[in-house]
Design a protein around this motif. Structure first.
Motif, PDB file in Angstrom:
ATOM      1  N   SER A   1       0.840  -1.192   0.000  1.00  0.00           N
ATOM      2  CA  SER A   1       0.000   0.000   0.000  1.00  0.00           C
ATOM      3  C   SER A   1       0.882   1.252   0.000  1.00  0.00           C
ATOM      4  O   SER A   1       0.631   2.204  -0.721  1.00  0.00           O
ATOM      5  CB  SER A   1      -0.918  -0.032   1.223  1.00  0.00           C
ATOM      6  N   ARG A   2       1.937   1.193   0.788  1.00  0.00           N
ATOM      7  CA  ARG A   2       2.844   2.350   0.819  1.00  0.00           C
ATOM      8  C   ARG A   2       3.609   2.465  -0.504  1.00  0.00           C
ATOM      9  O   ARG A   2       3.768   3.552  -1.045  1.00  0.00           O
ATOM     10  CB  ARG A   2       3.799   2.221   2.004  1.00  0.00           C
ATOM     11  N   GLU A   3       4.032   1.315  -1.049  1.00  0.00           N
ATOM     12  CA  GLU A   3       4.779   1.343  -2.326  1.00  0.00           C
ATOM     13  C   GLU A   3       3.938   1.940  -3.453  1.00  0.00           C
ATOM     14  O   GLU A   3       4.413   2.746  -4.234  1.00  0.00           O
ATOM     15  CB  GLU A   3       5.206  -0.071  -2.732  1.00  0.00           C
ATOM     16  N   PHE A   4       2.678   1.535  -3.519  1.00  0.00           N
ATOM     17  CA  PHE A   4       1.827   2.000  -4.619  1.00  0.00           C
ATOM     18  C   PHE A   4       1.168   3.352  -4.326  1.00  0.00           C
ATOM     19  O   PHE A   4       0.571   3.964  -5.201  1.00  0.00           O
ATOM     20  CB  PHE A   4       0.736   0.967  -4.936  1.00  0.00           C
ATOM     21  N   GLY A   5       1.227   3.765  -3.064  1.00  0.00           N
ATOM     22  CA  GLY A   5       0.651   5.059  -2.715  1.00  0.00           C
ATOM     23  C   GLY A   5      -0.871   5.074  -2.712  1.00  0.00           C
ATOM     24  O   GLY A   5      -1.496   6.104  -2.887  1.00  0.00           O
ATOM     25  N   LEU A   6      -1.496   3.912  -2.547  1.00  0.00           N
ATOM     26  CA  LEU A   6      -2.962   3.865  -2.453  1.00  0.00           C
ATOM     27  C   LEU A   6      -3.347   3.198  -1.132  1.00  0.00           C
ATOM     28  O   LEU A   6      -2.731   2.210  -0.735  1.00  0.00           O
ATOM     29  CB  LEU A   6      -3.556   3.065  -3.621  1.00  0.00           C
ATOM     30  N   ASP A   7      -4.366   3.743  -0.485  1.00  0.00           N
ATOM     31  CA  ASP A   7      -4.812   3.168   0.782  1.00  0.00           C
ATOM     32  C   ASP A   7      -5.581   1.870   0.555  1.00  0.00           C
ATOM     33  O   ASP A   7      -6.207   1.685  -0.483  1.00  0.00           O
ATOM     34  CB  ASP A   7      -5.720   4.154   1.526  1.00  0.00           C
ATOM     35  N   VAL A   8      -5.542   1.018   1.566  1.00  0.00           N
ATOM     36  CA  VAL A   8      -6.260  -0.250   1.488  1.00  0.00           C
ATOM     37  C   VAL A   8      -7.076  -0.433   2.760  1.00  0.00           C
ATOM     38  O   VAL A   8      -6.589  -0.140   3.851  1.00  0.00           O
ATOM     39  CB  VAL A   8      -5.287  -1.443   1.382  1.00  0.00           C
ATOM     40  N   GLY A   9      -8.296  -0.884   2.601  1.00  0.00           N
ATOM     41  CA  GLY A   9      -9.081  -1.304   3.758  1.00  0.00           C
ATOM     42  C   GLY A   9      -9.243  -2.806   3.684  1.00  0.00           C
ATOM     43  O   GLY A   9      -9.384  -3.354   2.591  1.00  0.00           O
ATOM     44  N   ASN A  10      -9.189  -3.467   4.822  1.00  0.00           N
ATOM     45  CA  ASN A  10      -9.355  -4.921   4.810  1.00  0.00           C
ATOM     46  C   ASN A  10     -10.612  -5.302   5.584  1.00  0.00           C
ATOM     47  O   ASN A  10     -10.771  -4.925   6.738  1.00  0.00           O
ATOM     48  CB  ASN A  10      -8.156  -5.618   5.459  1.00  0.00           C
ATOM     49  N   VAL A  11     -11.479  -6.031   4.934  1.00  0.00           N
ATOM     50  CA  VAL A  11     -12.676  -6.515   5.601  1.00  0.00           C
ATOM     51  C   VAL A  11     -12.974  -7.859   4.957  1.00  0.00           C
ATOM     52  O   VAL A  11     -13.161  -7.944   3.757  1.00  0.00           O
ATOM     53  CB  VAL A  11     -13.855  -5.526   5.456  1.00  0.00           C
ATOM     54  N   PHE A  12     -12.941  -8.923   5.749  1.00  0.00           N
ATOM     55  CA  PHE A  12     -13.056 -10.222   5.084  1.00  0.00           C
ATOM     56  C   PHE A  12     -13.414 -11.365   6.015  1.00  0.00           C
ATOM     57  O   PHE A  12     -13.497 -11.193   7.230  1.00  0.00           O
ATOM     58  CB  PHE A  12     -11.769 -10.538   4.338  1.00  0.00           C
ATOM     59  N   HIS A  13     -13.592 -12.530   5.379  1.00  0.00           N
ATOM     60  CA  HIS A  13     -13.945 -13.745   6.096  1.00  0.00           C
ATOM     61  C   HIS A  13     -12.660 -14.425   6.547  1.00  0.00           C
ATOM     62  O   HIS A  13     -12.055 -15.199   5.809  1.00  0.00           O
ATOM     63  CB  HIS A  13     -14.750 -14.667   5.184  1.00  0.00           C
ATOM     64  N   ALA A  14     -12.232 -14.127   7.760  1.00  0.00           N
ATOM     65  CA  ALA A  14     -10.929 -14.589   8.209  1.00  0.00           C
ATOM     66  C   ALA A  14     -10.918 -16.084   8.471  1.00  0.00           C
ATOM     67  O   ALA A  14      -9.903 -16.747   8.276  1.00  0.00           O
ATOM     68  CB  ALA A  14     -10.524 -13.833   9.472  1.00  0.00           C
ATOM     69  N   GLY A  15     -12.051 -16.631   8.901  1.00  0.00           N
ATOM     70  CA  GLY A  15     -12.095 -18.035   9.286  1.00  0.00           C
ATOM     71  C   GLY A  15     -11.697 -18.970   8.168  1.00  0.00           C
ATOM     72  O   GLY A  15     -11.113 -20.024   8.407  1.00  0.00           O
TER      73      GLY A  15
END
Lengths: 366, 435, 487
Positions: free
Chosen positions: C368-382
């Motif tokens: 995310s830092r390399e590409f300069g775009l923010d990322v949000g993570n929301v997912f099915h962790a199980g």
């Protein structure tokens, strides 16, 4: 032929011109089909097992017993309870994991957590031209491309010889208990099983043995939870008949008997396996004229012994479902259920594309 | 979503706002699921997401609206269920308002459409004209019902069996509170409502004064502007709104107002939006002040100490008007109050779906409106109620025309429960004995 | 996104094609006004767009069959569409294709509680299937986050999952039978009210075939009785990686919750306002749900919280009421849309072995830092099904391309650690060109052989799933068919 690895398997199949009969532990394979024997036993061994991810990868010739003991050591298991045909087919030895998936062999827990096909996550297989193909993977959710994994499960080796499978495993339940309901009436038993499955109590097995009049409902899990659910089920099922409770080994052994088809081990005649809508079960059972049999999957799966010249498929007239002969000599009555014309054409076309030489387990699956 | 407005378009306030709204939309499609017209028609174009797309294209191109685009936007009920559903906070209301105004300005409707809309805009907001029109329509109903245009037939059918006489309570005046005055409020008496049903304002005044409020019916107030606003006739609707702003502004600045009470939720949504409508004008401050004081009657009652009531074993099916539940996001208050006042409250399945009334919608889109009405009445009747209560005159008329039980305004029940007369619509039910 | 050049024979033939479609459908079922078809130019992946030739909205299976037969005869590509909620561009049209929407096929045909199934038309939304059996205490288990709007047809096409499939499985595990119309217009019934259809598992391979094998108009779905109760617990951590490690430990310990969901700070913030869930203020949040009676819930939660405490959570809170639980889930299920308030986004769907979560989350942060775009993570962790949401500005030139490149890197990472490109959204158009990274030519060829069987002219949902270079020969064949039909 005993390939030791995928490369050898590819060579064998790319060069083969004559029919090939694929076998694993030979605990359920059909000896009546012609072809040179091709054993997967040389492709053996667990490749990867990550208990924290509930996944295992194994070569297809790996003995089922080996897999089960490795899983048990981590408190896990194959939740789909593959059936054991050894006693009814009079075989010895141990099944292989490849054979289990190739036949989509699934036991009592089918109604709760699914069949073998529902646990198969990935396959590597060699098709009829000797090409190595992989599909799926080793993660629990995967929709990358078409699901050939499902197609391979239960294809009886007709599309290719699987060399490696990856599958999902589950924690073994801490406690097992069964509720035993006594009834001689098939319809009452099926209604009782429907009531049990229509409850919130997460039933993991529902079978009925007309011979002994025993309708068995299984619950598994943590101790308190099992007690609570048994109690709830008792309340709902008491109107159907007399109830007895079985715990632990006593409960488990009865389900193990069903898994091994023990009720039929000393009984002669053709053994049939019929899949129907559960409420159609009693009607089909009666029409099929079985001399001995039992119901699993809450009535949706009927195992029965028929006289050699009797075709239990006639019982399915006007009823959805299908019948497969598990034991009995090849005769005019087909072993596998003949599909409709349109479906048969699709099956044949798929098979032709994976096995253009028509050499893989020729004679199986229509 | 990516947008393609030209730089100069974005200097126009309405376009700038529409661009902001469109940029917030991620095209996820959640809104389709709660859109009544999509449920009936099953076409993306008759869903919020489809309309947003049509509007987007029309505005970006700055083109003359085409008949297809207009058709689908006209079919929107403005029920705003989509706004309740939208997780991205897309302000569909302001977008569709902009689109309607844009269409009104740039699209030439067929003659019959223009005539009909002109007539509705010239009659409905004016109680006297509306009253006369209803009498005329009643007399000529047999002829009107044979008109080939379904809209004309819908109008003939809409006229109620009895048209109530003018209520003197709706004249400009002030009603003193019973006992100590706790609050001073203005009552928005409405326009069409005054002609169709005078019981609602009467009950509201009785209830509020009983609970210690002085109720002012301000001199000169009129239609809130919603009826014409939804037809895209912005000039007319702004004029109505301006009148109200000045009328209530005077009250606020002289004796002060704690709230402006609205008992027709369709009006409530619009009055609460005055702040936005006049945001770039010299009336911005006044509009903000008025919008801030606008409250649905149930919202306001929740701020008062209301007396507990005995249980009445009367089953009330509460119909949530869209303008109340979606437009104003007032969802629980009416039910909370009815329960507190002793009623047994039930709700129909798919309570979020519109009944098809939607201002002039039932007159302009009779087929879709009827389909929605039938759906709504079916689900309401499935709850086997003694009476149906709603907070909006449009819904009451719409549902009342097909339901087999009486339909009353929520305040009528609340008024009765606190000592008022039995609501007229249920006078035959023998309830007077219950209390 | 590169798309094949449209088939000129079809474009030239447009009026004739429309006339033929109008001949087999009621007038209000065919849309060809270009203002109107434009609204069908994309699904929930709005970065890629192309208006179709026409849109048809049939009301019956027979009408679907008539449309498909007509298109087959004229060699016109068909793009099936459910509710258009695909995040992978599964319903993206091509210029020469007809969109076949099933939204009007939304009836419940049969409910059978004794045999625990429901038969519905596939335009019905996922949530309304559960809604139809709710009064009797049953539900349909697969619950994609878009369940309010998404259609069963799309669920089957993409083999959709959802938060609760950790316990209940994905669509494929809950699908018992289908009525499917083939491209030739033949109506096929596969499976039914019995478990396990006979012969080859066609049902299994149709499910997840992304609308490229046929149009499923009816489905028999397994329904289950609802558990006695369910309760989510919120566990907040001060880093993504610790939360990831906690997930793996819980699974290893033999507790199998019905759902383990993960949200990081940007998503927590974006969803909390909309849902009023009251999520804790933390870097990473797990929502873990368990089911059963009160005692059962307590027993499982005790085990879970014991494990969680070894990871020093910053907050640990059980839902106190059904309303609170509903708000917690509303927030989670609205997460994608809510992130839209921050910016445009592209939602990825790679799945990884659960044990790799901490590593992959850290790498995504670095990228995310390399590409300069923010990322949000929301997912099915199980089940390791990640949903990184890469935020970008669609109105800023070049941002989409950077986002695509970043997304590709994340998906490659997923494959490298033993995972896959997509866990539940499907390949669609979005991940088409990355298929080469997960599969070799033989693997893809094997898949395409099945397509050859079901859709020999390669007309259904064109240009999806497989990289264009692998399908070139087959598409050439199709164009020849079309040219022939035009003559």
């Amino acid at each position: 032929m005993h390939p030791k690895d995928e490369t050898e398997l590819c060579e064998i199949l790319s060069e083969a011109q004559d029919p090939v009969r694929i076998s694993g532990g030979d605990t359920r394979s059909d000896f009546s089909i012609d072809g040179n024997g091709l054993s997967t036993l040389g492709l053996s061994g667990i490749v990867d097992y990550v208990p924290g991810a509930l996944t295992m990868v194994a070569r297809t010739g790996t003995p089922l017993s080996e897999i089960q003991s490795v899983l048990a050591a981590e408190g896990q298991q194959l939740a789909f309870e593959p059936s054991d045909y050894k006693s009814v087919l009079n075989r010895s030895g141990t099944s292989t994991i490849g054979g289990v998936f190739a036949t989509n062999s699934s036991g009592a827990r089918r109604i709760q957590c699914g069949a073998a096909r529902d646990f198969l996550l990935g396959v590597r297989f060699v098709d009829g031209q000797g090409k190595l193909i992989k599909n799926g993977g080793r993660v629990m959710k995967n929709v990358t491309g078409y699901d050939l994994v499902k197609l391979m499960a239960g294809s009886w080796g007709t599309l290719g010889v699987m060399s490696e499978v990856s599958f999902k495993v589950l924690p073994a339940p801490g406690k097992t208990a069964s509720l035993l309901l006594e009834t001689r009436n098939h319809k009452v038993a099926v209604a009782a099983m429907a009531a049990a499955l229509g409850s919130p109590y997460d039933v993991s097995g529902a079978a009925y043995l007309p011979g002994s009049g025993a309708c068995m409902i299984r619950v598994e899990g943590f101790e308190k939870s099992v007690a609570h659910r048994l109690n709830g089920l008792q309340g709902r099922l008491k109107e159907f008949g007399k109830i007895e409770l079985l715990y632990d080994q006593e409960a488990k052994s009865r389900w193990e008997d069903l898994r091994c088809l023990s009720p039929f081990c000393d009984v002669s005649g053709d053994l049939w396996r019929i899949s129907v809508k559960p409420s159609d079960g009693p009607k089909v059972y009666e029409k099929a004229a079985f001399t001995k049999g039992f119901y699993d999957w809450a009535g949706g799966l009927i195992w029965g012994i028929a006289e050699p010249d009797v075709d239990p498929r006639l019982a399915l007239n006007g009823v959805g479902g299908h019948a497969t002969r598990v034991r009995g000599a090849a005769r005019e009555i087909a072993k596998f259920h003949p599909p409709s014309k349109a479906i048969a054409a699709i099956n044949a076309a798929i098979r032709k594309r994976f096995d253009p030489k028509g050499i893989l387990n020729r004679g199986l699956m229509g | 979503m990516q947008t393609f407005f030209k730089e100069e378009q974005l200097h126009v306030p309405d376009f700038k706002r529409s661009n902001e709204i469109l940029r917030a939309c991620v095209h996820c499609g959640f809104c389709t699921a709660t859109c009544p017209t999509y449920q009936v028609l099953g076409d993306e174009l008759d869903s919020p997401r489809g309309r947003i797309y049509l509007i987007k294209d029309m505005l970006e191109q700055g083109r003359t609206p085409d008949a297809a685009t207009v058709k689908h936007i006209d079919r929107c009920l403005s029920c705003l269920a989509c706004m309740t559903t939208c997780p991205s906070g897309v302000h569909y209301m302001h977008l569709v308002d902009h689109a309607r105004a844009y269409i009104e300005e740039n699209y030439k409707r067929p003659l019959s459409d223009r005539f009909l809309r002109f007539v509705l805009a010239a009659i409905l907001p004016y109680p006297m004209r509306f009253r006369l029109a209803m009498f005329a329509a009643k007399l000529s109903r047999p002829i009107l019902r044979r008109f080939p245009d379904a809209r004309i037939r819908a109008m003939a059918d809409m006229v109620p069996k009895t048209i109530p006489p003018v209520s003197r309570n709706d004249d400009a005046q002030s009603f003193a509170s019973k006992g100590v005055r706790k609050k001073r409020v203005a009552l928005m008496t409405g326009c069409a409502q005054k002609a169709l049903n005078t019981d609602i304002n009467d009950a509201t005044i009785r209830l509020l004064t009983r609970l210690g409020c002085e109720v002012v019916v301000a001199e000169g107030q009129g239609c809130c502007g919603a009826l014409t606003h939804h037809m895209g006739k912005t000039d007319q609707s702004h004029k109505f709104a301006q009148t109200n702003l000045s009328v209530w502004g005077k009250e606020i600045h002289s004796k002060g107002l704690d709230a402006i009470i609205i008992n027709t939720s369709g009006c409530g949504t619009t009055i609460k939006d005055y702040g936005h409508m006049f945001r770039d004008t010299n009336l911005a401050e006044d509009a903000k002040t008025v919008s801030a004081r606008a409250m649905d009657i149930t919202e306001f009652l929740m701020t008062l100490d209301v007396p507990e009531s005995q249980t009445k074993s009367i089953k009330v099916a509460y119909h949530a008007a869209c303008s109340l539940q979606h437009g104003q996001q007032v969802k629980t208050h009416p039910k909370t109050l009815l329960k507190a006042f002793g009623f047994d409250v039930v709700e129909p399945q798919d309570a979020h779906l519109c009944c098809g009334s939607a201002g002039t919608y039932n007159l302009l889109q009779p087929e879709i409106s009827t389909a929605l009405k039938e759906r709504k009445v079916k689900t309401l009747m499935a709850t086997k109620p003694d009476v149906i209560a709603a907070g909006n005159i449009g819904c009451m008329m719409q549902i009342g025309s097909a339901a087999e039980v009486p339909v009353v305004h929520t305040v009528e029940l609340l008024d009765w429960a606190t000592g008022g007369p039995v609501p007229a619509a249920v006078s035959h039910c023998g309830w007077s004995k219950i209390q | 996104m590169q798309m094949p050049s449209p088939d000129t024979a079809v474009l030239i033939n447009k009026e004739h094609i429309l006339a033929r479609l109008r001949a087999v459908l009621p007038a209000d079922c065919v849309i060809d006004d270009e203002r109107e078809t434009k609204a069908y130019e994309c699904d929930a992946l709005s970065a890629y767009r192309c208006p179709p030739l026409a849109v048809v909205l049939p009301r019956t299976t027979e009408e679907v069959a008539a449309v498909l037969k007509t298109c087959y005869d004229l060699s016109v590509p068909v793009v099936p569409r459910g509710s258009g909620t695909s995040l992978a561009g599964g319903a993206l049209p091509t210029e020469d294709s007809v969109i076949l929407g099933v939204s009007r096929l939304n009836a419940v045909l049969e409910t059978d509680y004794d045999n625990r199934f429901i038969r519905v038309q596939t335009g019905r939304t996922n949530l309304s299937v559960s809604g139809a059996v709710e009064e009797n205490g049953f539900f349909y288990a697969p619950d994609p986050s878009s369940q309010l709007a998404c259609a069963i047809a799309g669920n089957i096409a993409m083999n959709s999952g959802g938060a609760h499939c950790l316990k209940y499985g994905v669509t494929s595990n809950n699908l018992m039978g289908v009525r499917m119309v083939s491209m030739e217009g033949e109506i096929l019934d596969i499976g039914g009210a019995h478990l396990d259809a006979e012969g080859l598992d066609l049902l299994g391979v149709i499910c997840g075939s992304e609308g490229q094998f046929g149009v499923v108009t009816e489905a028999t779905l397994r329904i289950l009785h609802k558990p006695e109760g369910a309760r989510p617990v919120l566990i907040g951590f001060d880093s993504n990686e610790v939360a990831g490690a906690c997930v793996s430990d819980i699974i290893k310990a033999g507790v199998l919750p019905v759902a383990i969901e993960f949200m990081d700070r940007p998503c927590i913030r974006a969803t909390d306002d909309f849902s009023g869930a009251g999520y804790p203020d933390c870097e990473a949040l797990l929502i873990i749900e368990v089911e059963g009676s009160d005692d059962e819930i307590k027993e499982q939660l005790d085990k879970i919280t014991k494990i969680a405490r070894t990871h020093n959570p910053v907050e640990l809170r059980e839902a106190g009421s059904a309303e609170e639980a509903a708000r917690i889930w509303l927030g989670r299920k609205s997460a994608f849309g809510a992130m839209g308030q921050l910016n445009d986004y592209m939602c990825l769907d790679g799945t990884i072995p659960v044990t790799e979560l901490p590593y992959v989350l850290r790498r995504i942060g670095e990228m995310s830092r390399e590409f300069g775009l923010d990322v949000g993570n929301v997912f099915h962790a199980g089940d390791g099904n990640m949903h990184p949401l890469i935020l970008y500005n669609a109105n800023k030139p070049g941002d989409l391309e950077t986002c695509e490149a970043f997304g590709a890197e994340i998906l490659k990472l997923c494959v490298e650690v033993g995972g896959c490109l997509t866990g539940e959204h499907g390949v669609g158009i979005e991940k088409r060109d990355l298929m080469d990274f997960q599969f070799n030519a033989e693997d893809l060829e094997a898949q395409m052989r099945i397509k050859d069987v079901f859709d020999p002219k390669w007309l259904l949902n064109p240009a999806k799933v497989f990289p264009l270079k692998h399908t070139e020969d087959r598409r050439k064949n199709r164009v020849q068919f079309a040219a022939h039909a035009a003559e």
